[in-house]
Design a protein around this motif. Sequence first.
Motif, PDB file in Angstrom:
ATOM      1  N   PHE A  86       0.870  -1.169   0.000  1.00 57.97           N
ATOM      2  CA  PHE A  86       0.000   0.000   0.000  1.00 57.97           C
ATOM      3  C   PHE A  86       0.912   1.226   0.000  1.00 57.97           C
ATOM      4  O   PHE A  86       1.724   1.392   0.910  1.00 57.97           O
ATOM      5  N   LEU A  87       0.815   2.037  -1.062  1.00 61.24           N
ATOM      6  CA  LEU A  87       1.731   3.177  -1.180  1.00 61.24           C
ATOM      7  C   LEU A  87       0.981   4.496  -1.090  1.00 61.24           C
ATOM      8  O   LEU A  87      -0.106   4.640  -1.672  1.00 61.24           O
ATOM      9  N   GLU A  88       1.590   5.435  -0.394  1.00 67.64           N
ATOM     10  CA  GLU A  88       1.111   6.822  -0.415  1.00 67.64           C
ATOM     11  C   GLU A  88       2.230   7.633  -1.056  1.00 67.64           C
ATOM     12  O   GLU A  88       3.364   7.626  -0.560  1.00 67.64           O
ATOM     13  N   LEU A  89       1.899   8.300  -2.168  1.00 65.91           N
ATOM     14  CA  LEU A  89       2.936   9.021  -2.915  1.00 65.91           C
ATOM     15  C   LEU A  89       2.621  10.514  -2.968  1.00 65.91           C
ATOM     16  O   LEU A  89       1.446  10.901  -3.021  1.00 65.91           O
ATOM     17  N   GLU A  90       3.698  11.299  -2.971  1.00 62.57           N
ATOM     18  CA  GLU A  90       3.571  12.729  -3.284  1.00 62.57           C
ATOM     19  C   GLU A  90       4.440  12.957  -4.521  1.00 62.57           C
ATOM     20  O   GLU A  90       5.651  12.723  -4.479  1.00 62.57           O
ATOM     21  N   THR A  91       3.799  13.402  -5.591  1.00 65.45           N
ATOM     22  CA  THR A  91       4.512  13.460  -6.874  1.00 65.45           C
ATOM     23  C   THR A  91       4.466  14.867  -7.471  1.00 65.45           C
ATOM     24  O   THR A  91       3.614  15.686  -7.100  1.00 65.45           O
ATOM     25  N   VAL A  92       5.369  15.094  -8.402  1.00 67.80           N
ATOM     26  CA  VAL A  92       5.348  16.307  -9.218  1.00 67.80           C
ATOM     27  C   VAL A  92       5.402  15.831 -10.662  1.00 67.80           C
ATOM     28  O   VAL A  92       6.284  15.057 -11.032  1.00 67.80           O
ATOM     29  N   GLY A  93       4.432  16.282 -11.471  1.00 66.71           N
ATOM     30  CA  GLY A  93       4.374  15.832 -12.863  1.00 66.71           C
ATOM     31  C   GLY A  93       2.942  15.518 -13.250  1.00 66.71           C
ATOM     32  O   GLY A  93       2.002  15.838 -12.508  1.00 66.71           O
ATOM     33  N   ALA A  96      -5.645   6.019  -6.636  1.00 61.86           N
ATOM     34  CA  ALA A  96      -6.606   7.080  -6.296  1.00 61.86           C
ATOM     35  C   ALA A  96      -5.839   8.381  -6.221  1.00 61.86           C
ATOM     36  O   ALA A  96      -4.809   8.468  -5.545  1.00 61.86           O
ATOM     37  N   ILE A  97      -6.330   9.402  -6.990  1.00 61.73           N
ATOM     38  CA  ILE A  97      -5.646  10.706  -7.006  1.00 61.73           C
ATOM     39  C   ILE A  97      -6.380  11.658  -6.076  1.00 61.73           C
ATOM     40  O   ILE A  97      -7.612  11.778  -6.132  1.00 61.73           O
ATOM     41  N   PHE A  98      -5.630  12.308  -5.172  1.00 57.21           N
ATOM     42  CA  PHE A  98      -6.244  13.213  -4.189  1.00 57.21           C
ATOM     43  C   PHE A  98      -5.924  14.684  -4.456  1.00 57.21           C
ATOM     44  O   PHE A  98      -6.234  15.541  -3.624  1.00 57.21           O
ATOM     45  N   GLY A  99      -5.257  14.981  -5.555  1.00 57.73           N
ATOM     46  CA  GLY A  99      -4.902  16.364  -5.857  1.00 57.73           C
ATOM     47  C   GLY A  99      -3.580  16.761  -5.240  1.00 57.73           C
ATOM     48  O   GLY A  99      -3.072  16.077  -4.332  1.00 57.73           O
ATOM     49  N   ASN A 100      -2.984  17.849  -5.791  1.00 59.21           N
ATOM     50  CA  ASN A 100      -1.678  18.328  -5.319  1.00 59.21           C
ATOM     51  C   ASN A 100      -0.605  17.230  -5.382  1.00 59.21           C
ATOM     52  O   ASN A 100       0.287  17.184  -4.541  1.00 59.21           O
ATOM     53  N   GLY A 101      -0.757  16.353  -6.344  1.00 56.92           N
ATOM     54  CA  GLY A 101       0.256  15.309  -6.539  1.00 56.92           C
ATOM     55  C   GLY A 101       0.155  14.123  -5.585  1.00 56.92           C
ATOM     56  O   GLY A 101       1.005  13.233  -5.616  1.00 56.92           O
ATOM     57  N   ARG A 102      -0.856  14.105  -4.745  1.00 59.58           N
ATOM     58  CA  ARG A 102      -0.972  12.996  -3.773  1.00 59.58           C
ATOM     59  C   ARG A 102      -1.734  11.835  -4.419  1.00 59.58           C
ATOM     60  O   ARG A 102      -2.853  12.008  -4.907  1.00 59.58           O
ATOM     61  N   ILE A 103      -1.097  10.678  -4.385  1.00 62.22           N
ATOM     62  CA  ILE A 103      -1.697   9.486  -5.009  1.00 62.22           C
ATOM     63  C   ILE A 103      -1.615   8.324  -4.016  1.00 62.22           C
ATOM     64  O   ILE A 103      -0.597   8.156  -3.330  1.00 62.22           O
ATOM     65  N   GLY A 107       8.390  10.861 -16.635  1.00 58.94           N
ATOM     66  CA  GLY A 107       8.928  12.151 -16.187  1.00 58.94           C
ATOM     67  C   GLY A 107       8.263  12.677 -14.941  1.00 58.94           C
ATOM     68  O   GLY A 107       8.136  13.886 -14.733  1.00 58.94           O
ATOM     69  N   VAL A 108       7.837  11.787 -14.088  1.00 57.57           N
ATOM     70  CA  VAL A 108       7.182  12.182 -12.829  1.00 57.57           C
ATOM     71  C   VAL A 108       8.189  12.015 -11.684  1.00 57.57           C
ATOM     72  O   VAL A 108       8.861  10.994 -11.583  1.00 57.57           O
ATOM     73  N   GLN A 109       8.285  13.074 -10.890  1.00 59.45           N
ATOM     74  CA  GLN A 109       9.183  13.000  -9.720  1.00 59.45           C
ATOM     75  C   GLN A 109       8.411  12.478  -8.510  1.00 59.45           C
ATOM     76  O   GLN A 109       7.317  12.972  -8.227  1.00 59.45           O
ATOM     77  N   ILE A 110       9.001  11.504  -7.840  1.00 59.61           N
ATOM     78  CA  ILE A 110       8.384  11.030  -6.581  1.00 59.61           C
ATOM     79  C   ILE A 110       9.119  11.737  -5.447  1.00 59.61           C
ATOM     80  O   ILE A 110      10.286  11.460  -5.172  1.00 59.61           O
ATOM     81  N   ARG A 111       8.415  12.700  -4.829  1.00 61.10           N
ATOM     82  CA  ARG A 111       9.041  13.494  -3.756  1.00 61.10           C
ATOM     83  C   ARG A 111       8.940  12.781  -2.398  1.00 61.10           C
ATOM     84  O   ARG A 111       9.745  12.976  -1.526  1.00 61.10           O
ATOM     85  N   ARG A 112       7.918  11.971  -2.248  1.00 60.00           N
ATOM     86  CA  ARG A 112       7.745  11.282  -0.949  1.00 60.00           C
ATOM     87  C   ARG A 112       7.002   9.976  -1.182  1.00 60.00           C
ATOM     88  O   ARG A 112       6.046   9.922  -1.961  1.00 60.00           O
ATOM     89  N   MET A 113       7.453   8.916  -0.488  1.00 57.41           N
ATOM     90  CA  MET A 113       6.775   7.625  -0.617  1.00 57.41           C
ATOM     91  C   MET A 113       6.607   7.005   0.773  1.00 57.41           C
ATOM     92  O   MET A 113       7.557   6.925   1.541  1.00 57.41           O
ATOM     93  N   ASN A 114       5.386   6.624   1.072  1.00 54.65           N
ATOM     94  CA  ASN A 114       5.117   5.948   2.358  1.00 54.65           C
ATOM     95  C   ASN A 114       4.587   4.566   2.035  1.00 54.65           C
ATOM     96  O   ASN A 114       3.506   4.429   1.457  1.00 54.65           O
ATOM     97  N   HIS A 115       5.363   3.558   2.394  1.00 51.78           N
ATOM     98  CA  HIS A 115       4.988   2.178   2.071  1.00 51.78           C
ATOM     99  C   HIS A 115       4.482   1.502   3.345  1.00 51.78           C
ATOM    100  O   HIS A 115       5.217   1.326   4.293  1.00 51.78           O
ATOM    101  N   ARG A 116       3.229   1.182   3.349  1.00 52.73           N
ATOM    102  CA  ARG A 116       2.687   0.554   4.554  1.00 52.73           C
ATOM    103  C   ARG A 116       1.445  -0.239   4.181  1.00 52.73           C
ATOM    104  O   ARG A 116       0.924  -0.125   3.077  1.00 52.73           O
ATOM    105  N   ARG A 117       1.031  -1.046   5.145  1.00 48.27           N
ATOM    106  CA  ARG A 117      -0.220  -1.756   4.902  1.00 48.27           C
ATOM    107  C   ARG A 117      -1.346  -1.018   5.613  1.00 48.27           C
ATOM    108  O   ARG A 117      -1.089  -0.201   6.502  1.00 48.27           O
ATOM    109  N   ASP A 118      -2.570  -1.358   5.236  1.00 52.18           N
ATOM    110  CA  ASP A 118      -3.741  -0.720   5.845  1.00 52.18           C
ATOM    111  C   ASP A 118      -3.815  -1.179   7.300  1.00 52.18           C
ATOM    112  O   ASP A 118      -4.049  -2.349   7.589  1.00 52.18           O
TER     113      ASP A 118
END
Lengths: 294, 313
Positions: free
Chosen positions: B230-237, B254-261, B282-293
């Motif tokens: 389960f990934l929580e990403l903050e992206t630019v692109g 699921a896209i939540f806006g402001n690059g949060r996926i 060409g998408v930058q991954i600025r932050r990744m949180n890998h965890r389970r629900d």
Amino acid sequence: MAVYKRKYNPYTGPLTATWPRFFVLTRYAFMDLFKSRFFVLLLILAIVPNLFFAGYIFIANNKTVQLLMQIRSAEFLSVETQYFIIIMMVQTNVAFLLNCWVGPVLISGDLTNGALPLFLSRPFSRADYVIGKLAVLGILLSAITWVPCLLLFGLQSGLARNGWIWSHLWMIVPIILCSAIWILMLSLISLAVSAWVKLRIVATGVIFISFFIPAGLGEMFNAIMGTYWGALLNFSYMFRIVVERGLRDPSRLLGLMGRHEIPVPAAWAVMICVCLFSLFILNARLRAREVVRG
Amino acid sequence: MMPPTIELEGLEVQLGGRTILHGLTGVLKSRAIGLLGPNGAGKSTLINTLLGFHKPSKGSARVLGLDASANGKTLRELVGYMPENDSFIAKMSGVRFVRYMAEISGLPPDQAMERAHEAFVYVGLGEARYRPVGTYSLGMKQLAKLAQAIAHGPKVLILDEPTNGMDPPARKRLIELIREIREASDICLLLSSHLLRDVEETCDEVLILRNGKIASICNLVEERRANRKFLELETVGVEATFTAALETLGCECAIFGNGRIKVVMPDSVEIREVFKVAADRGVQIRRMNHRRDSLEDIFLNAMEQTGVADGRI
């Protein structure tokens, strides 16, 4: 199990029968009671009067001792129903005092620390709990009321001879019956009060009050209304009526009604009503979880 | 076939003129069930109903196929109960107290004595077993309550807020004990707590209550299996092309806006493939949180929902 082998093991051994489990409460209660020196002292003091009663019976039936003591009037030393009424009244009053001490000890310890859910989460009902505690008081108070009374009856029968036992055999029933209702009433009142107030010392005080205050109110009622029915609130007096009528003549145990006196059935009815009311309180208070209304 | 551990059929309980439990319906089949909910949700009322302390005003509750009202005594022969509040006899020594309770459960006196000593040593109170229970600290009292609950070898162990008032090491030890008990025998466990970690560490299935209603019934084993990646990403692109590419790999996005996926990945997809797709698009991954629900997510989700038909999520 060795300490180094700390491991949970399920229990696979035998189980005891379900119905006599209330005796576990009785057994543990007696073990706890006999650890108290004060209780042992009280119990000894409760038994002491019986030694005097036995001595009296011995002297009453022994001419040699009478001569040595220079007692000439045989009537003064007669052992008849009146004598057993005295024994009963003395011993039941002693039983009341002992009950005031023991009754609250039995229940308050469980209730003040909320142990009741632990009992009732087992295959153990509220009735089992009450019976287990009642058995303690029943055995204890029997041991200082009707049991010694019957032993004294046996002693008198053995010493008097001349068929005394056959002419007085009817006394056994009222002795047991009257003691039983007194013991039941005392025990239930003391358990109900203990379940109600929980604190042991307070419960002891309330048990005392529950006998004396209603009696006083009854006397006030009599004085104001010019009647004698206020005596119904005097439980000791009700017991006295039952015992005196019961031991005077077996045929009058349940029926006699003297003038300006409480009838025997009314006295029995009062004691039975007190028992029922105490059971009602126990039913309301002895619950695994208290529910606050509103 | 073994009956479900707990079955609730329209269970309604009224106390003091108020309805506390509102028509609970659900089947819990796991051996270790957690009961979660905020204060006043009805957890203790449900436990008390299962123990037969409260009579249902409607519906029924069954434990191992036994109706809590009709077969209360039979059911209580199988149960070991550790209450939430103080429950002990202050003047009794610890081991005598446990022996007493074991005898009431039906153990012969000599067996009860042996089991009481075993239980006390097992919970780690061996040194204090001859002291009056009234002199124990709060944590020791909790352990004494656990000892009396297991001494007679129950088939169902009901623990109501077992870690209340315990410091972290004592709590950890108690949770370990509960897990050991669960694994050492075929005992069923019902643990009520408002501490999510306690439930998460000991239970397989969880019943979440809210305002006397079932907010959720959740099988934690399945949840853990289903949400391993389960990934929580903050992206630019450009998010749309990135997520479309991930979906071709079998991911759910699921896209939540402001690059949060948020991305749920199937077992076959590795995280490095996500990086590769991001680089290709060409998408930058600025932050990744890998965890389970986590259970916390499940709990919060259940608390936010206004109503679920059968409560199962």
